[in-house]
Design a protein around this motif. Structure first.
Motif, PDB file in Angstrom:
ATOM      1  N   GLY A 168      -1.340   3.554   8.501  1.00  0.00           N
ATOM      2  CA  GLY A 168      -1.816   4.931   8.608  1.00  0.00           C
ATOM      3  C   GLY A 168      -2.159   5.564   7.297  1.00  0.00           C
ATOM      4  O   GLY A 168      -2.588   6.700   7.268  1.00  0.00           O
ATOM      5  N   VAL A 169      -1.946   4.830   6.104  1.00  0.00           N
ATOM      6  CA  VAL A 169      -2.264   5.388   4.794  1.00  0.00           C
ATOM      7  C   VAL A 169      -3.743   5.163   4.510  1.00  0.00           C
ATOM      8  O   VAL A 169      -4.237   4.025   4.561  1.00  0.00           O
ATOM      9  CB  VAL A 169      -1.414   4.737   3.700  1.00  0.00           C
ATOM     10  N   ASP A 170      -4.482   6.237   4.180  1.00  0.00           N
ATOM     11  CA  ASP A 170      -5.930   6.160   3.932  1.00  0.00           C
ATOM     12  C   ASP A 170      -6.173   6.166   2.417  1.00  0.00           C
ATOM     13  O   ASP A 170      -5.857   7.134   1.735  1.00  0.00           O
ATOM     14  CB  ASP A 170      -6.626   7.351   4.587  1.00  0.00           C
ATOM     15  N   VAL A 197      -9.292  -2.002  -8.212  1.00  0.00           N
ATOM     16  CA  VAL A 197     -10.182  -2.063  -7.039  1.00  0.00           C
ATOM     17  C   VAL A 197      -9.743  -3.190  -6.114  1.00  0.00           C
ATOM     18  O   VAL A 197      -9.704  -3.043  -4.881  1.00  0.00           O
ATOM     19  CB  VAL A 197     -11.648  -2.251  -7.493  1.00  0.00           C
ATOM     20  N   SER A 198      -9.394  -4.351  -6.690  1.00  0.00           N
ATOM     21  CA  SER A 198      -8.952  -5.484  -5.870  1.00  0.00           C
ATOM     22  C   SER A 198      -7.702  -5.129  -5.074  1.00  0.00           C
ATOM     23  O   SER A 198      -7.585  -5.467  -3.888  1.00  0.00           O
ATOM     24  CB  SER A 198      -8.684  -6.690  -6.764  1.00  0.00           C
ATOM     25  N   LYS A 199      -6.765  -4.441  -5.702  1.00  0.00           N
ATOM     26  CA  LYS A 199      -5.538  -4.066  -4.999  1.00  0.00           C
ATOM     27  C   LYS A 199      -5.819  -3.088  -3.865  1.00  0.00           C
ATOM     28  O   LYS A 199      -5.244  -3.195  -2.773  1.00  0.00           O
ATOM     29  CB  LYS A 199      -4.547  -3.455  -5.984  1.00  0.00           C
ATOM     30  N   LEU A 200      -6.696  -2.097  -4.116  1.00  0.00           N
ATOM     31  CA  LEU A 200      -7.003  -1.115  -3.066  1.00  0.00           C
ATOM     32  C   LEU A 200      -7.725  -1.767  -1.893  1.00  0.00           C
ATOM     33  O   LEU A 200      -7.487  -1.435  -0.719  1.00  0.00           O
ATOM     34  CB  LEU A 200      -7.842   0.016  -3.660  1.00  0.00           C
ATOM     35  N   VAL A 201      -8.631  -2.705  -2.172  1.00  0.00           N
ATOM     36  CA  VAL A 201      -9.342  -3.414  -1.094  1.00  0.00           C
ATOM     37  C   VAL A 201      -8.346  -4.223  -0.264  1.00  0.00           C
ATOM     38  O   VAL A 201      -8.393  -4.238   0.970  1.00  0.00           O
ATOM     39  CB  VAL A 201     -10.438  -4.329  -1.687  1.00  0.00           C
ATOM     40  N   MET A 202      -7.403  -4.886  -0.914  1.00  0.00           N
ATOM     41  CA  MET A 202      -6.391  -5.669  -0.195  1.00  0.00           C
ATOM     42  C   MET A 202      -5.539  -4.772   0.683  1.00  0.00           C
ATOM     43  O   MET A 202      -5.187  -5.118   1.819  1.00  0.00           O
ATOM     44  CB  MET A 202      -5.518  -6.406  -1.205  1.00  0.00           C
ATOM     45  N   LEU A 203      -5.195  -3.575   0.186  1.00  0.00           N
ATOM     46  CA  LEU A 203      -4.384  -2.649   0.973  1.00  0.00           C
ATOM     47  C   LEU A 203      -5.134  -2.190   2.213  1.00  0.00           C
ATOM     48  O   LEU A 203      -4.563  -2.104   3.315  1.00  0.00           O
ATOM     49  CB  LEU A 203      -3.998  -1.450   0.091  1.00  0.00           C
TER      50      LEU A 203
END
Length: 642
Positions: free
Chosen positions: A379-381, A325-331
């Protein structure tokens, strides 16, 4: 032709060549129909003939027999090398069947030897024996020589002494085809080999010049061995005497008494257990309650262990999802903070361009929509992945909270169940103690009797083992003394009869048999045939080398058979078997009667004075009179190896 065989010596029983999943056998045993149901009762055939055309595998069989007996190489025909992987020879060594196996391919430097027969369901473990040096006590040569009464014999020359090898003895057991007519029957082309052949003949007939020296050496060696064996026996005897074990019969009686006492103790314990169970039937309810409490405590402990294990595993899994989750939020935040840079003006003509254009409308230059160094993830969702990860993380968090809340309750329940089991066990002990206590005292008494009986039994068994070992040592010592007495008697006899005189007598007997054989085969002027002192066979006053090729064949056969038959009839140290390869070489079709006479002589001799000896012949066209002795017949279509 089956008769009593001498105890010593070597006899060939069977040869087996292993080629992958196939086996090629040649059987040299008797074909008595009454013995076919029990292969163990089938002894070696006195006469075996391997028949077949040229190049079908007759000589190959003899050469593989020789290879299993220690030859340095084996046949290397094209049909052999790619298929055959091992050769096994079943032989009788002093009447006991043994198996000798050697690898095929690169000639091996050792052989595997063990007691047993081919096709035995449980053969004995083989012993690895090297081929060289021949004087090694553990070598194949030493084993074979021991069964020919020639172990430890050495050959002497002017410079040194060499141990006798079984390969030297094979010169008198295998008459190869190339020795029949090449004027080299006695290895005249190699003087040292010729000298050794004469020494081997002298050794076989016990007439070599150093017989007394050799007997003296063997006597000294045996005396040293007997001295060491006597010291070991006296030491073992002192140990047995110090322990005062008694004789073998007394120890056997102690063993029987101890076993009887152990049997009585077992019956007494069984009776005590039955009485104890009968006296405590009133506590069956308490025992049932204890069993139920023990089962409940076990179940509670298992449940607690399961939840604690899940808690450890799920905590680790929750940490993994939290990191995702932390990695996805940072992305997601990175995409917002650093928007991508795009081309708005053609770099070639500076004309404004629209988003999505691949070429400039003015100059048709190819456009790059992302500048070098721009964020490749723009542009990556990842909103969907982030939402799913957060949902799984929330589920794991709730499950872990439930486990953490449940574990203390389960731990308390497990402790309570264990306490209940302990109280139930104490109630059973309290209720039955006054009844069981008398039985415990009796049981302790019986247990002490059992321990004493076990100790007595072990002492009796160990004592019998020691006395048996002592008896074996005494028997071996007595056998050694008998062997020493026999060697001393041989030494006295050897000193009474000078070697020169004995050797002359042997040469006379061999020469007479050689002349008789040529006469029986109707060789021209057989009365002029004799054997010189250097063992060279002569006819018409000339050595055999001056005879025709066919004549040299008959002379070589007569010479070899004269030595073999004389050695057998005088019970000398010959192994007792003879291999003959191509006895019709150079004889031609007109010599058919001569060939029949040769075969008739072999038949008569093996049935008479030669009972117990063995002769194996490889012949392309044996006479019809030898049809009963043919063990296998090859042809161009069906050779040894298909």
């Amino acid at each position: 032709m089956s008769g009593e065989r001498q105890v010593h010596g070597i006899r060939i029983r069977r040869l087996r060549l292993r080629a992958g999943d196939r086996e090629y056998d040649v059987d040299f045993r008797e074909s008595d129909p009454l013995a076919t149901t029990r292969s163990a009762s089938r002894g070696p055939r006195p006469m075996s003939v391997i028949a077949g055309e040229f190049g079908t595998g007759k000589t190959t069989i003899l050469e593989f027999v020789d290879y299993c007996l220690g030859a340095s190489d084996h046949p290397r025909h094209p049909e052999i090398m790619p298929k055959v992987r091992a050769a096994t020879l079943e032989v009788e060594l002093s009447g006991t069947p043994h198996l000798i196996e050697r690898a095929v391919g690169e000639p091996s430097t050792f052989a595997y030897v063990g007691a047993g027969r081919l096709d035995d369901p449980t053969p004995a473990s083989p012993q690895r024996r090297p081929l060289r040096p021949a004087g090694n006590p553990g070598s194949l040569s030493s084993l074979l020589l021991a069964h020919c009464k020639l172990e430890g014999v050495r050959l002497h020359d002017e410079l040194a002494t060499d141990p006798l090898s079984f390969r030297d003895l094979m010169w008198l057991c295998f008459l190869t085809s190339d020795r029949l007519d090449d004027r080299n029957l006695l290895f005249e082309n190699v003087p040292m080999k010729n000298l050794k052949l004469r020494q081997v003949v002298d050794v076989v007939f016990d007439v070599h010049d150093d017989r007394s020296v050799e007997l003296g050496r063997r006597i000294r060696t045996l005396e040293a061995d007997l001295s060491a064996a006597r010291d070991a026996y006296l030491m073992a005897r002192s140990i047995v005497d110090e322990q005062r074990l008694g004789d073998h019969d007394e120890l056997a009686e102690h063993e029987r008494a101890a076993k009887a006492e152990l049997a009585e103790c077992a019956l007494a314990l069984a009776a005590l257990d039955a009485r104890a169970r009968a006296g405590t039937t009133f506590a069956e309810g308490l025992r049932s309650r204890h069993h139920a409490a023990a089962a409940a405590a076990h179940k509670a402990a298992e449940l607690l262990r399961d939840r604690e294990t899940q808690l450890v595993r799920m905590t680790s899994l929750r940490a993994t999802y939290a990191e995702d989750v932390s990695k996805l939020v940072m992305l997601t935040e990175a995409g917002r903070l650093f928007p991508p840079m795009r081309l708005e003006i053609c770099p070639s003509c500076l004309t404004p361009v629209l988003p999505g254009d691949r070429r400039c409308a003015t100059c048709q230059a190819v456009l790059e929509h992302h500048l070098p160094g721009a964020d490749p993830t723009a542009g990556v969702d990842v909103t969907g992945e982030l939402r799913a990860a957060r949902a799984r993380l929330a589920e794991l968090t709730r499950y872990l909270d439930d486990l953490q809340a449940e574990v203390p309750r389960l731990r308390a329940a497990a402790e309570q169940a264990q306490e209940a089991e302990t109280r139930a066990a104490a109630e059973v002990d309290t209720a039955t103690a006054h009844v069981v206590s008398p039985y415990l005292a009796e049981r302790d008494s019986v247990a002490r009797r059992r321990e004493a009986a076990t100790s007595d039994l072990q002492r009796a068994v160990d004592g019998q083992r020691l006395t048996d070992s002592l008896q074996r040592r005494a028997a071996a010592l007595e056998a050694g003394r008998g062997q020493l007495a026999g060697l001393r008697e041989e030494l006295r006899a050897a000193r009474r009869l000078a070697p020169a005189g004995r050797r002359a007598e042997v040469l006379r007997r061999v020469g007479d048999r050689y002349r008789d054989l040529l006469g029986e085969w109707r060789y021209p002027r057989p009365g002029d045939a004799f054997v010189r002192e250097d063992l060279t066979p002569c006819t018409r006053g000339e050595p055999y080398t001056s005879a025709s090729p066919g004549g040299r064949t008959l002379i070589a056969l007569a010479w070899q058979l004269a030595i073999f038959e004389t050695a057998w009839e005088t019970r000398s140290s010959h192994p007792g078997f003879l291999l003959l390869d191509s006895p019709q070489k150079n004889l031609g079709r007109t010599e058919g009667p001569v060939v029949e006479r040769v075969y008739r002589h072999l038949e008569r001799w093996l049935a008479g004075p030669g009972q117990g000896a063995q002769i194996i012949v490889a012949d392309n066209a044996p006479p019809k009179t030898a049809a009963a002795d043919v063990v296998t017949r090859f042809s161009r279509q069906a050779g040894l190896i298909d």
